[in-house]
Design a protein around this motif. Structure first.
Motif, short mmCIF file in Angstrom:
data_model
loop_
_atom_site.label_atom_id
_atom_site.label_comp_id
_atom_site.label_asym_id
_atom_site.label_seq_id
_atom_site.Cartn_x
_atom_site.Cartn_y
_atom_site.Cartn_z
N GLU A 1 0.92 -1.23 0.00
CA GLU A 1 0.00 0.11 0.00
C GLU A 1 0.88 1.19 -0.10
N LYS A 2 1.75 1.36 0.87
CA LYS A 2 2.71 2.42 0.92
C LYS A 2 3.48 2.70 -0.35
N GLU A 3 3.78 1.51 -0.90
CA GLU A 3 4.64 1.92 -2.23
C GLU A 3 3.77 2.02 -3.39
N GLY A 4 2.50 2.34 -3.41
CA GLY A 4 1.51 2.49 -4.46
C GLY A 4 1.45 0.99 -5.07
N LEU A 5 1.38 -0.18 -4.60
CA LEU A 5 1.38 -1.30 -5.27
C LEU A 5 0.08 -2.20 -4.68
N SER A 6 -0.88 -1.39 -4.18
CA SER A 6 -1.95 -2.04 -3.45
C SER A 6 -2.89 -2.86 -4.49
N SER A 7 -2.74 -2.29 -6.04
CA SER A 7 -3.52 -3.07 -6.95
C SER A 7 -2.85 -4.47 -7.12
N LYS A 8 -1.86 -4.90 -6.44
CA LYS A 8 -1.32 -6.10 -6.90
C LYS A 8 -1.98 -7.35 -6.11
N ASN A 9 -1.91 -8.33 -6.61
CA ASN A 9 -3.04 -9.38 -6.17
C ASN A 9 -2.15 -10.43 -5.20
N VAL A 10 -2.52 -10.45 -4.00
CA VAL A 10 -1.57 -11.31 -3.09
C VAL A 10 -2.21 -12.73 -2.84
N ILE A 11 -1.56 -13.61 -3.25
CA ILE A 11 -1.98 -15.32 -2.83
C ILE A 11 -1.24 -15.66 -1.82
N ILE A 12 -1.69 -16.47 -0.83
CA ILE A 12 -1.39 -16.96 0.06
C ILE A 12 -0.99 -18.45 -0.02
N TRP A 13 -0.37 -19.12 0.92
CA TRP A 13 -0.39 -20.54 0.70
C TRP A 13 0.84 -21.07 -0.22
N ASP A 14 0.38 -21.15 -1.45
CA ASP A 14 1.50 -21.63 -2.46
C ASP A 14 1.93 -22.79 -2.32
N HIS A 15 1.04 -23.95 -1.77
CA HIS A 15 1.70 -25.16 -1.41
C HIS A 15 0.47 -26.36 -1.77
N ASN A 16 0.59 -27.31 -1.15
CA ASN A 16 -0.38 -28.42 -1.77
C ASN A 16 -1.81 -28.35 -1.09
N ARG A 17 -2.46 -29.11 -1.89
CA ARG A 17 -4.11 -29.37 -1.53
C ARG A 17 -4.00 -30.03 -0.27
N GLY A 18 -4.94 -29.99 0.42
CA GLY A 18 -5.04 -30.90 1.59
C GLY A 18 -5.58 -30.18 2.80
N ASP A 19 -5.48 -30.52 3.93
CA ASP A 19 -5.98 -29.98 5.15
C ASP A 19 -5.42 -28.61 5.25
N MET A 20 -4.18 -28.50 5.02
CA MET A 20 -3.42 -27.22 5.17
C MET A 20 -4.04 -26.05 4.59
N LEU A 21 -4.47 -26.37 3.27
CA LEU A 21 -4.90 -25.67 2.29
C LEU A 21 -6.42 -24.82 3.01
N GLU A 22 -7.11 -25.71 3.71
CA GLU A 22 -8.29 -25.32 4.23
C GLU A 22 -7.93 -24.29 5.59
N LYS A 23 -7.03 -25.12 6.49
CA LYS A 23 -6.44 -24.10 7.62
C LYS A 23 -5.99 -22.90 7.16
N ARG A 24 -5.22 -22.76 6.25
CA ARG A 24 -4.59 -21.36 5.81
C ARG A 24 -5.65 -20.33 5.49
N ALA A 25 -6.57 -21.00 4.50
CA ALA A 25 -7.81 -20.13 4.07
C ALA A 25 -8.58 -19.60 5.19
N GLN A 26 -8.96 -20.62 6.10
CA GLN A 26 -9.56 -20.05 7.36
C GLN A 26 -8.94 -19.11 8.25
N LEU A 27 -7.72 -19.27 8.40
CA LEU A 27 -6.87 -18.28 9.33
C LEU A 27 -7.08 -16.91 8.80
N VAL A 28 -6.64 -16.80 7.42
CA VAL A 28 -6.53 -15.43 6.78
C VAL A 28 -7.97 -14.91 6.47
N PHE A 29 -8.73 -15.74 5.66
CA PHE A 29 -9.89 -15.33 5.16
C PHE A 29 -10.85 -14.74 6.11
#
Length: 488
Positions: free
Chosen positions: A265-293
């Motif tokens: 945001e400070k650098e004028g890049l708030s339009s860039k789309n941030v992707i979390i996790w970037d690892h395998n499907r499975g329980d951790m995908l669900e847990k990461r989504a739950q925690l952040v979203f």
């Protein structure tokens, strides 16, 4: 099996000209005239010369005695996610191999991937922030210890990677949705003082590392390479012998919330789309989504969640249900497949059909569970499955023999093309019903109104199926071990 080398894209070009042949199908007695049809069929099949080939001879006429065993019904009024794109990663390895090709082969390669008429129309790309395993060596953009980034420069990338990225964008019609991923912070920023072998980001360097992302994006955009988005960390739960860094779910959340998000945001890049996790499907995908979203203070910075397909490394099955769970529980966030490849390179398996079918199974199921974009790993590797500075050699859809300068097209290239060539950005997935599991299928409606239905047959036998849409019904034969795209 001998590799198919230097396959010119004649089958694709023939498809555009509307040519077809009935020789390989064994159904010539049932061939109907296409003149009054409103559907086109493109086919890739094992043990044939069908490679994304227009094959309307597989549409059976009304007098056919072959009875369908699968029924596909299309309801284009019911729509789901909006399609972002399909593509692959432009890594250091891909760029270094590309640079070794003769100019004519370089253009053939670019056309094959990025031209939507003569090739398969890639519209999505990923690239690495400094080195990854698919680099010839480990490197960063700063001098070791420079937490203020005073020495930051991307000269390393100007030799191979940036020129290839620019050519890919040009051949894609001037636009390529590109996201970037780091494999590790510089060694001095980590607990193990090593760019390799895991470790964690030291708290005192969190702001410096966040600044690093912003600086990279700005430097690339100065080169005329627009950056659409970024992932926070490639495979944040894997300690690898190559570039890697561990983030617990809470650590990733807090880094995004307190450092990366505010810095963009400070650098004028708030339009860039941030992707979390970037690892395998499975329980951790669900847990990461739950925690952040579920946390509005951090969720506001996250466009969506990325995933890989390597959860099957220990013999398990793909966890498509985890993708569906995230989509169902967080429908306003996006799912994107960020990496997948066939591991353990073996030059005797260039034409192994099972590799292509792995792609088909994953792509269809991911899209049917709400995924908006799908990114293959390296777009190009050499005849050894590299270069890779730790010997982690893999397959790519296209390989180059750097001794002869020839290109080797694998079946994976054609299977991916059944999606990327015919489903275009901003398409909407539409509802379809498939009567049984003999075939896999997914359907999208493009912005021009045309629908693309992808059908996959993994069995050893031809399958006769009927597709119904807009009060029309067409009966089609799909060969054994084949992929088809229907356009109507």
């Amino acid at each position: 099996m001998k590799p198919i080398k230097s396959i010119l894209l004649t089958s694709i070009i023939i498809s555009q000209l509307g040519c077809s042949s009935s020789k390989q199908t064994g159904t010539s007695k049932n061939i109907s005239s296409y003149s009054n049809k409103k559907i086109e069929v493109y086919t890739t099949a094992e043990n044939s010369n069908l490679k994304l080939s227009l094959s309307n001879n597989l549409i059976l006429n009304e007098s056919s005695t072959d009875s369908p065993t699968v029924f596909i019904e299309i309801d284009k009024a019911k729509t789901f996610q909006t399609f972002l794109g399909i593509g692959g990663a432009i890594t250091d390895a891909s760029a270094e191999v590309f640079a070794k090709l003769p100019a004519k082969k370089q253009q053939e390669f670019l056309t094959a991937y990025y031209d939507k008429n003569k090739g398969i129309g890639y519209s999505l790309a990923r690239t690495n922030i400094h080195s990854c395993d698919f680099s010839s060596e480990s490197y960063t953009y700063i001098s070791e210890g420079d937490k203020d980034l005073k020495t930051f420069n991307i000269d390393h990338d100007r030799k191979f990677r940036i020129p290839l990225l620019k050519k890919a964008i040009q051949n894609a019609g001037g636009k390529l949705t590109l996201f970037v991923s780091p494999w590790s912070p510089p060694a001095f920023m980590k607990s193990n003082n090593d760019i390799l072998h895991g470790g964690v980001l030291l708290p005192e360097f969190a702001q410096s590392w966040a600044n690093y992302y912003a600086r990279f994006i700005k430097e690339y955009e100065k080169e005329g390479i627009p950056i659409w988005g970024l992932t926070i960390q490639n495979e944040p739960m894997a300690t690898q012998r190559w570039e890697s860094c561990i983030y617990t779910p809470e650590a990733e959340r807090d880094f995004l919330k307190n450092f990366l998000g505010p810095t963009l945001e400070k650098e004028g890049l708030s339009s860039k789309n941030v992707i979390i996790w970037d690892h395998n499907r499975g329980d951790m995908l669900e847990k990461r989504a739950q925690l952040v979203f579920s946390d509005p203070d951090v969720s506001k910075y996250a466009w969506g969640i990325g995933f890989h397909w390597y959860e099957t490394w220990n013999g398990g099955t793909p966890k498509f249900e985890s993708v569906g769970w995230v989509h169902e529980n967080f429908p306003n966030k996006n799912l994107i497949f960020t990496e997948g490849c066939i591991e353990k390179f073996d030059s005797n398996k260039y034409q192994f059909w099972g590799n292509a079918e792995r792609y088909g199974i994953n792509m269809i199921n991911d899209f049917n569970n709400g995924t908006v974009g799908w990114t293959d790993w390296n777009i190009l590797l050499d005849q050894n499955g590299g270069p890779n500075h730790v010997g982690n050699f893999c397959f790519a859809p296209i390989h180059a023999d750097t001794n002869s300068g020839e290109l080797i097209y694998t079946p994976m290239y054609y299977y991916i093309g059944h999606f990327s060539k015919f489903i275009r950005p901003d398409a909407k997935r539409i509802k379809e019903t498939v009567s049984n599991d003999k075939l896999l299928s997914t359907s999208f409606k493009n912005t021009d109104g045309k629908i693309a239905t992808i059908v996959m047959n993994q069995s050893e036998k031809n399958v006769i199926y009927t597709i119904t849409f807009d009060s029309q019904k067409h009966t089609i034969s799909i060969p054994a071990h084949a992929m088809q795209t229907l356009v109507y």
